[in-house]
Design an enzyme around this catalytic site. Structure first.
Site, PDB file in Angstrom:
ATOM      1  N   ASN A   1       0.848  -1.195   0.000  1.00  0.00           N
ATOM      2  CA  ASN A   1       0.000   0.000   0.000  1.00  0.00           C
ATOM      3  C   ASN A   1       0.891   1.256   0.000  1.00  0.00           C
ATOM      4  O   ASN A   1       2.118   1.154   0.046  1.00  0.00           O
ATOM      5  CB  ASN A   1      -0.927  -0.036   1.219  1.00  0.00           C
ATOM      6  CG  ASN A   1      -0.171   0.164   2.517  1.00  0.00           C
ATOM      7  OD1 ASN A   1       0.960  -0.265   2.664  1.00  0.00           O
ATOM      8  ND2 ASN A   1      -0.802   0.831   3.462  1.00  0.00           N
TER       9      ASN A   1
ATOM     10  N   CYS B   1       1.992   3.470   2.057  1.00  0.00           N
ATOM     11  CA  CYS B   1       3.016   3.723   3.088  1.00  0.00           C
ATOM     12  C   CYS B   1       3.923   2.537   3.356  1.00  0.00           C
ATOM     13  O   CYS B   1       4.789   2.598   4.256  1.00  0.00           O
ATOM     14  CB  CYS B   1       2.349   4.171   4.371  1.00  0.00           C
ATOM     15  SG  CYS B   1       1.582   5.781   4.208  1.00  0.00           S
TER      16      CYS B   1
ATOM     17  N   GLU C   1       3.488  -0.535   4.599  1.00  0.00           N
ATOM     18  CA  GLU C   1       3.373  -1.485   5.706  1.00  0.00           C
ATOM     19  C   GLU C   1       2.467  -2.671   5.390  1.00  0.00           C
ATOM     20  O   GLU C   1       2.391  -3.611   6.178  1.00  0.00           O
ATOM     21  CB  GLU C   1       2.865  -0.770   6.965  1.00  0.00           C
ATOM     22  CG  GLU C   1       1.368  -0.507   7.006  1.00  0.00           C
ATOM     23  CD  GLU C   1       0.934   0.711   6.214  1.00  0.00           C
ATOM     24  OE1 GLU C   1      -0.262   1.045   6.226  1.00  0.00           O
ATOM     25  OE2 GLU C   1       1.813   1.337   5.587  1.00  0.00           O
TER      26      GLU C   1
END
Length: 744
Positions: free
Chosen positions: A268, A270, A272
């Site tokens: 995704n 970011c 994580e």
């Protein structure tokens, strides 16, 4: 229940609104709406389920600020849109039809409030032949720009700009272009980018040898590159402006719980949440600070409450998967087959303060491992119980859990995400990040500013008789108390902030949480401005050594504008210029004469009362004047002219453009507000500031379109809503001033 700032954020982004943009529900109504909608999922598995009991549990958990789901769930649960997931990964196949299908699908996801990740590794490299047309391929980077433009055109659910992750494998023929594709920070502004690192590449780096680039279409080697040089370029670009990050693809796929469904290609936005193509994941975070109790005069974690909150949160997130309204059939099918959830944490830095543990200490690392193991073990236990009641996830038979004989309802249960806006709602520190500032200035209404202090730090300072507004203002300007001798050493030792922490300590903390996290950990490794490229390389090497699945770094001041408005941490190189400016105040400064000939541009900007035409001219000494002209619709031309004259005088008197922009950006005028909350610019001065800022960047380079299609400046260092500096943490841009978050 909610702080004043939390209420402001909820009213701005989450509450239902009427056609005039006015909230028609309260924050408490929102929590009841969400709890009721998610609890309804119980009936899918038991028609006689006590849905009201689940609703009460979910409401109490959120109202007590112990748990908060990701932003799309808060925004959309119980509403017509009904799209509840924050993160998605879409495949990008190697044909024009598939590429533009992915663009369309991403637009649908962004419109519903989600962020998207892509791997562009299937696309053949620039210059490769295309048999169907007889032409040549334009390559991944050119198509990323298409995705970027589409993202810019779509407003996410009326609340957020679209966010993307772009990943390219290290062995792709275009990898060198990709690594440098954000060298110009005004390009590809709606993407975070990361290089997909393989074990083979890292082995080649360590052995100081070449490695192969492979054509994704023919699977044939097309070239060899010297691995240490490529690695050095990645480090250099990350040192320059924070991108690209790196993700360790082989390591991620080693932990893929459902290998029979395919390889993980991307994460995704970011980083994580690694996901399969067409997979989504819903996230939520437990607020550790809300689990603290005081016994015998000292704080401790209430582990019984922690355990119960974990169980209730897993129940909540599993229900989200059931009641979710998916934007694409393919996403629904893949998500229901794995039923991944990502339960994480926020408020970790807050509890370290209360437990009197320095963030960069070995005790903090030990606590991080203990907390995360407790979270993972109890989440898996609850997932097992749900599996007995509701059945395992459909892809269970080919999963790693089947081989181990473990029943699970969810293929993954834990993720450490950036908590951005929801940490503001919960009045907690973000994710597992250290506190960025103990005291800072927050924009509250128009141009009004409010000094805010970390609540527990304020409590301690008052208990010790040390609190004063003057001292808090000084701390806001300094950014750290590490060197303040007027504050006792024991307080300075405990209340460390992000810039007090050595980069290696950031990495070791991330590794401590990753050890017991199913998915990955979103965290930013902060570097001081004077850090070297070798310092960055050491962190990348350590991240690989400690088993991280990826790492993102940010060197202070490495982008065009400063990211966080915290004094001297950021000013080292500006001291001389500041001193010269201060000396100039003591004497009269006359503006230089206007040159006979200037060059510049005129930009049309839509404002509430018509069109505003802004002309910015410059000569060999820099920007020297601004003119404005309002269209026939009217407005306030005298005020715009006065503003322009004063700006022109200031510019020719030697005032720094950035200082002028800082004064102009964020000024609001009610006439710029449009029905439905569509704001092009906040006011005429705000529009002038935006154009000035762009011309300052583009001067002596090239003249290009100054604003995006919706009038927004492509500048990821300033908040697009209030114009204040953004804070870069957890791989995401967050505005501490007004609550804006790019990632939710």
């Amino acid at each position: 229940m909610f702080s004043k700032n939390a209420v402001t954020v909820l009213e701005r982004r989450y509450l239902k609104k009427d056609q005039d943009g006015k909230p028609i529900e309260t924050p408490d109504d929102l929590l009841h709406r969400v709890a009721q909608a998610i609890a309804a999922g119980d009936r899918e598995f038991d028609p006689d389920a006590d849905v009201k009991a689940s609703e009460d549990v979910f409401y109490d958990m959120m109202a007590g600020l112990r748990f908060m789901p990701n932003s799309p769930t808060l925004m959309n649960a119980g509403r017509e849109l009904g799209q509840l997931s924050a993160c998605f990964v879409l495949p990008v196949a190697d044909s024009m039809e598939d590429i533009f299908d992915a663009v369309k699908n991403a637009a649908l996801i962004h419109k519903s409030g989600g962020g998207t990740g892509f791997s562009f590794a299937r696309l053949r490299g620039a210059g490769a032949s295309v048999n169907s047309t007889g032409g040549v391929a334009s390559g991944p980077v050119s198509f990323m720009k298409v995705f970027n433009a589409a993202t810019e055109a779509v407003k996410q659910g009326g609340t957020r700009r679209g966010a993307n992750m772009g990943i390219l494998r290290i062995d792709h023929p275009d990898i060198m272009d990709f690594i440098q594709c954000k060298k110009d920070t005004t390009e590809i502004t709606n993407f975070n980018i990361s290089v997909g690192i393989t074990e083979e590449f890292m082995k080649a780096v360590n052995e100081k040898r070449e490695y192969s680039l492979v054509d994704p279409h023919t699977k044939q080697e097309v070239k060899k590159l010297y691995a240490p040089d490529v690695y050095a370029l990645i480090v250099k670009m990350a040192w320059t402006n924070g991108e690209p990050g790196i993700v360790f693809l082989d390591r991620i796929n080693r932990d893929n719980p459902v290998p029979q469904l395919g390889e993980v290609e991307s994460t995704n936005p970011c980083g994580e949440q690694p996901l399969l193509p067409y997979e989504s994941c819903n996230l939520g975070s437990i607020n550790l600070n809300a689990l603290m109790v005081k016994r015998g005069g000292e704080y401790e974690i209430d582990y019984d409450l922690f355990r119960q909150t974990i169980r209730d949160a897993v129940h909540f997130l599993d229900n989200v998967i059931t009641v979710n309204n998916y934007p694409l059939d393919e996403i629904r099918d893949m998500t229901l087959s794995t039923r991944k959830i990502g339960l994480g944490l926020m408020g970790f830095a807050d509890i370290l303060y209360k437990l009197k543990i320095p963030y960069h200490s070995s005790r903090a690392i030990e606590l991080a491992e203990h907390i995360m193991k407790f979270l993972r073990d109890n989440a898996r236990e609850m997932s097992l119980e749900l599996a007995k009641q509701r059945g395992t996830f459909p892809a269970y038979d080919g999963s790693i859990f089947k081989g181990e004989g473990l029943l699970q309802r969810n293929a993954t249960v834990t993720t450490i995400a950036p908590t951005g806006t929801i940490s503001i709602i919960c009045n907690s520190s973000s994710g597992i990040e250290p506190v960025f500032g103990l005291s800072y200035i927050r924009n509250v209404m128009d141009n009004d500013e409010l000094l805010e202090v970390h609540p527990y730090f304020e409590e301690v300072m008052k208990q010790r008789g040390l609190y004063s507004k003057e001292l808090m203002s000084k701390i806001a300007s300094e950014g750290t108390i590490a060197h303040m001798e007027e504050i006792p050493q024991d307080i300075r030792d405990i209340f460390v902030t992000a810039h007090d922490i050595d980069p290696e300590a950031h990495v070791r903390m991330q590794a401590a949480f990753q050890k017991y996290t199913d998915n990955a950990v979103s965290k930013t490794v902060n570097f001081p401005r004077e850090a070297t490229q070798e310092d960055v390389r050491k962190v990348y090497d350590l991240a690989y050594k400690l088993g991280l699945k990826g790492v993102t770094i940010y060197r202070d001041g490495s982008r065009d504008a400063q990211v966080l408005n915290i004094g001297k941490v950021n000013k080292k190189e500006d001291d001389t210029a500041s001193a010269a400016a201060c000396e100039a105040v003591g004497s009269a400064v006359a503006p230089r004469d206007r040159p006979e000939v200037t060059q510049g541009i005129t930009q049309k900007v839509k404002i509430g009362c018509g069109n505003l035409y802004i002309t910015v001219n410059y000569d060999e000494n820099g920007i020297c004047e601004v003119f404005t002209n309002l269209g026939r619709a009217g407005g306030c031309p005298s005020q715009s002219e006065a503003t322009s004259r004063l700006i022109s005088t200031a510019l020719r008197s030697g005032m720094d453009v950035e200082s002028i922009v800082e004064q102009l950006r964020g000024i609001r005028c009610h006439s710029t507000l449009r029905k439905g909350g569509d704001v092009k610019v906040l006011s005429c001065p705000d529009a002038i500031g935006r154009v000035l800022q762009t011309v300052a960047k583009m001067q002596n380079t090239k003249i290009a379109p100054l604003m995006q299609a919706d009038g927004e400046q492509p500048d990821d260092t300033k908040c697009p809503e209030c114009g204040k500096p953004l804070d870069f943490e957890g791989g995401c841009n967050i505005c501490r001033s007004c609550g804006y978050s790019k990632c939710g």
